[in-house]
Design an enzyme around this catalytic site. Structure first.
Site, short mmCIF file in Angstrom:
data_model
loop_
_atom_site.label_atom_id
_atom_site.label_comp_id
_atom_site.label_asym_id
_atom_site.label_seq_id
_atom_site.Cartn_x
_atom_site.Cartn_y
_atom_site.Cartn_z
CB ILE A 1 54.17 -18.17 3.48
CG1 ILE A 1 54.20 -16.83 4.21
CG2 ILE A 1 52.84 -18.88 3.69
CD1 ILE A 1 53.18 -15.82 3.73
CE LYS B 1 43.56 -41.24 -9.16
NZ LYS B 1 43.15 -40.09 -8.36
CB ILE C 1 44.83 -30.53 -9.08
CG1 ILE C 1 45.85 -30.34 -7.95
CG2 ILE C 1 45.42 -30.12 -10.43
CD1 ILE C 1 47.09 -31.20 -8.02
CB VAL D 1 49.42 -27.02 0.64
CG1 VAL D 1 48.97 -28.44 0.91
CG2 VAL D 1 48.62 -26.08 1.50
CB SER E 1 55.84 -15.51 0.81
OG SER E 1 56.52 -15.75 2.01
N GLY F 1 52.04 -18.73 -5.02
CA GLY F 1 52.75 -19.52 -6.03
C GLY F 1 52.77 -21.00 -5.68
CG LEU G 1 44.30 -25.46 -0.97
CD1 LEU G 1 45.58 -25.76 -0.19
CD2 LEU G 1 43.28 -26.57 -0.75
CB ALA H 1 46.14 -38.63 -6.28
P1 FAD Z 1 49.26 -23.33 -1.38
O1 FAD Z 1 50.02 -24.46 -1.91
O2 FAD Z 1 49.12 -23.21 0.09
O3 FAD Z 1 49.93 -22.01 -1.93
C1 FAD Z 1 49.68 -20.76 -1.34
C2 FAD Z 1 50.67 -19.74 -1.87
O4 FAD Z 1 50.32 -18.47 -1.35
C3 FAD Z 1 52.10 -20.00 -1.46
O5 FAD Z 1 52.98 -19.71 -2.53
C4 FAD Z 1 52.33 -19.00 -0.36
O6 FAD Z 1 53.67 -18.62 -0.22
C5 FAD Z 1 51.47 -17.84 -0.86
N1 FAD Z 1 51.09 -16.90 0.18
C6 FAD Z 1 50.21 -17.08 1.19
N2 FAD Z 1 50.15 -15.99 1.97
C7 FAD Z 1 51.00 -15.09 1.42
C8 FAD Z 1 51.42 -13.77 1.77
N3 FAD Z 1 50.95 -13.16 2.86
N4 FAD Z 1 52.33 -13.17 0.99
C9 FAD Z 1 52.85 -13.78 -0.11
N5 FAD Z 1 52.50 -15.02 -0.48
C10 FAD Z 1 51.60 -15.66 0.28
N6 FAD Z 1 44.70 -32.02 -4.37
C11 FAD Z 1 44.63 -32.89 -5.37
O7 FAD Z 1 44.25 -32.52 -6.48
N7 FAD Z 1 44.99 -34.20 -5.18
C12 FAD Z 1 45.36 -34.67 -3.97
O8 FAD Z 1 45.70 -35.85 -3.85
C13 FAD Z 1 45.37 -33.77 -2.88
N8 FAD Z 1 45.69 -34.19 -1.65
C14 FAD Z 1 45.64 -33.31 -0.62
C15 FAD Z 1 45.84 -33.75 0.67
C16 FAD Z 1 45.75 -32.88 1.75
C17 FAD Z 1 45.92 -33.38 3.13
C18 FAD Z 1 45.48 -31.50 1.51
C19 FAD Z 1 45.41 -30.54 2.65
C20 FAD Z 1 45.29 -31.05 0.22
C21 FAD Z 1 45.34 -31.94 -0.84
N9 FAD Z 1 45.10 -31.53 -2.13
C22 FAD Z 1 45.05 -32.42 -3.14
C23 FAD Z 1 44.88 -30.11 -2.41
C24 FAD Z 1 46.11 -29.51 -3.01
O9 FAD Z 1 47.19 -29.63 -2.12
C25 FAD Z 1 45.88 -28.04 -3.31
O10 FAD Z 1 44.71 -27.87 -4.02
C26 FAD Z 1 47.00 -27.49 -4.14
O11 FAD Z 1 48.23 -27.74 -3.57
C27 FAD Z 1 46.83 -26.01 -4.34
O12 FAD Z 1 47.17 -25.30 -3.22
P2 FAD Z 1 47.16 -23.72 -3.37
O13 FAD Z 1 48.06 -23.33 -4.47
O14 FAD Z 1 45.76 -23.26 -3.41
O15 FAD Z 1 47.75 -23.27 -1.95
#
Ligand code: FAD
Length: 492
Positions: free
Chosen positions: A42, A78, A340, A45, A39, A13, A327, A50
């Site tokens: 957990i 932006k 994004i 990120v 969770s 989420g 990710l 941006a």
């Molecule tokens: P996450 O936010 O990590 O979410 C993962 C989810 O999975 C969480 O809800 C977690 O609880 C759940 N989960 C994991 N394991 C389990 C489990 N075992 N049981 C239950 N739940 C679980 N993107 C942009 O577009 N612009 C930016 O400027 C940008 N800057 C960034 C800078 C950095 C340094 C980094 C590292 C990333 C950046 N990103 C940026 C990328 C952006 O942060 C991610 O693409 C975005 O937040 C999506 O993350 P996600 O949802 O894939 O993962």
């Protein structure tokens, strides 16, 4: 193979999970159940402040009102990114989402600008409306007919929460809990996920949005990782929010090249986001942290947070009944704010297949994977372009970046531009020719020879055209409100 999707479980989420849930709950209303498992233990990120203009299409598609969204996420507008010190220290340029006139033929704006050399009026960026808006801190939202586009800066955690409320209203369900076990089907796909409290969730289709852990596609299905770190060696980031110090809000992200990476500055309404993306091959964590602290505009609002990653992606994004988005599928570093955008692109590829009225089969999966893999490679090339054209030689990172062996596709593009002034585009480009031109121009990388067709336009007419455009841009921008004034009006 036929994949049904009556029951869809989204694992995770974060931004990816809730963007997927909001889109699927909107687009598949009544046809599938959509359940998100997340969770709090957990966490997410939570960086990713941006964005890229396509986010406006996503917001429109799920019916988000711009003012409401900006209010909920402390968002700002932006127009692009200012790159400081990337070619040499002390120089900067903009990559904004707007055009530089015609790209080819006798009226190619860049061609005439180069042809006039020292006699050309002003800087090249002054020919681009949103660049001048950004330079002067002015903003108005573009409509579909405007010669520029825009994106947002926002608080990524608030955006995920905002989308969660919306998805739940549209019928998605939410389950809180940590997944501790993944059960497989005889064909190798995933049958169900089991939570720490013993509950089990089964589905026909799983969307893996579990972040860097890649719980389903990576850990369970063991899909190999295609590593891009030979071209994009950054592997860590320190992130730290700080107090907003000025009443003005720059309508752009700033990216400053440093000794072992680069630092971001992202203005939100309530604070300014700062971060330092770096490579531990070239700088250690402590020194990188110190360098970030020197970049802050104001007092830090939290301890800096360290994030670890490897640039690259899973070889396939969809395997059996698991589709990875966000990710969990891969990460290109955040230089051009494309994560994004890639999430959105994955969602729209998936939605196209789910709403096509055809059964999901092997061909759909292959099509999905080919497109996603190409798109990652195209964006990788665009990001590498920012590094490899550098004239900096003051640290090992920049010396290596200037000398690296490029991906073939990028080497071809650079050669086509350098020798013939051609901005070659492949399928699945994330950035159009104008964006490529902005980086080439900003990095002072121009074709070796002028296209003879440019001679068709007499020099005095070329000068007049460029002077006229520059003056028209300046006059138009002078009438626009400051970014913060405009934002206040929108927010009411
Ligand atoms: P996450 O936010 O990590 O979410 C993962 C989810 O999975 C969480 O809800 C977690 O609880 C759940 N989960 C994991 N394991 C389990 C489990 N075992 N049981 C239950 N739940 C679980 N993107 C942009 O577009 N612009 C930016 O400027 C940008 N800057 C960034 C800078 C950095 C340094 C980094 C590292 C990333 C950046 N990103 C940026 C990328 C952006 O942060 C991610 O693409 C975005 O937040 C999506 O993350 P996600 O949802 O894939 O993962």
């Amino acid at each position: 193979m036929s994949i049904s999707f009556d029951r869809i479980v989204i694992v995770g989420g974060g931004t990816a999970g809730w963007m997927a849930a909001a889109a699927l709950a909107t687009g598949l209303r009544g046809r599938s159940t959509v359940e998100v498992v997340e969770s709090e233990e957990i966490g997410i990120v939570g960086v990713g402040e941006a964005t890229f203009p396509s986010i406006r299409n996503y917001n429109r598609m799920v019916g988000i009102d711009e003012a409401e969204f900006l209010r909920a996420t402390n968002g700002t507008y932006k127009l692009g990114i200012q790159f400081c010190d990337w070619r040499v220290k002390g120089e900067h340029y903009f990559h904004t989402f707007g055009d530089f006139g015609q790209l080819g033929g006798p009226y190619a704006l860049w061609g005439q600008y180069r042809r006039l050399a020292g006699a050309a009026p002003g800087a090249f960026g002054e020919q681009c409306l949103p660049t001048v808006m950004a330079m002067q801190g002015r903003f108005v939202a573009a409509d579909d007919k405007a010669p520029y586009n825009y994106a947002y800066h926002f608080d990524a955690s608030l955006y995920a929460g905002f989308l969660r409320d919306l998805a739940l209203k549209r019928g998605a369900r939410r389950t809180e809990g940590r997944i501790v076990e993944v059960n497989r089907r005889p064909d190798g796909g995933v049958r169900s996920v089991k939570l720490a409290d013993g509950r089990e969730l089964a589905a026909d289709l799983f969307i893996d949005c579990s972040g860097f852990g890649s719980l389903l596609l990576g850990k369970t299905l063991d899909e190999p990782f295609v590593d891009f770190s030979r071209w994009l060696p950054v592997d860590r980031a320190w992130a730290c929010p700080c107090e907003r110090t000025a009443s003005e809000l720059t309508p752009y992200t700033r990216s400053t090249a440093l000794e072992g990476g680069w630092a971001w500055r992202i203005p939100l309404r309530n604070r300014t986001g700062h971060g330092h993306v770096f490579s531990t091959r070239y700088i250690d964590e402590e020194r990188a942290r110190e360098q970030l602290m020197q970049q802050l505009d104001g007092a830090p609002l939290a301890e800096p947070r360290l994030l670890r990653f490897t640039t690259g992606h899973r070889a396939r994004f969809w395997v059996h009944n698991v589709v990875a988005i966000g990710l969990s599928s891969g990460f290109l570093e955040p230089l051009e704010s494309t994560s994004i955008f890639l999430i959105q692109s994955g969602i729209s590829r998936l939605m196209t297949l789910l709403t096509a009225g055809q059964p999901l089969d092997e061909q759909s999966v292959t099509h999905f994977n080919t497109g996603a893999v190409s798109q990652f490679a195209r964006i990788r090339d665009f990001i590498v372009l920012h590094y490899c054209l550098t004239a900096r030689r003051d640290s090992a990172l920049w010396r290596d970046m200037a000398a690296m062996e490029l991906p073939e596709t990028l080497a071809f593009k650079i050669e086509a531009w350098r020798r013939f002034g051609v901005l070659h585009m492949y399928d699945e480009e994330g950035f159009d020719a104008t964006s490529w031109l902005a980086i080439h121009a900003g990095m002072g990388h121009w074709p070796e020879r002028a296209d003879p067709v440019l001679q068709e336009l007499p020099l005095d007419e070329a000068l007049q055209a460029l002077t006229g455009r520059r003056d028209a841009v300046a006059a138009a921008v002078a009438r626009l409100p400051a970014h913060h004034t405009y934002l206040d009006q929108v927010l009411g």
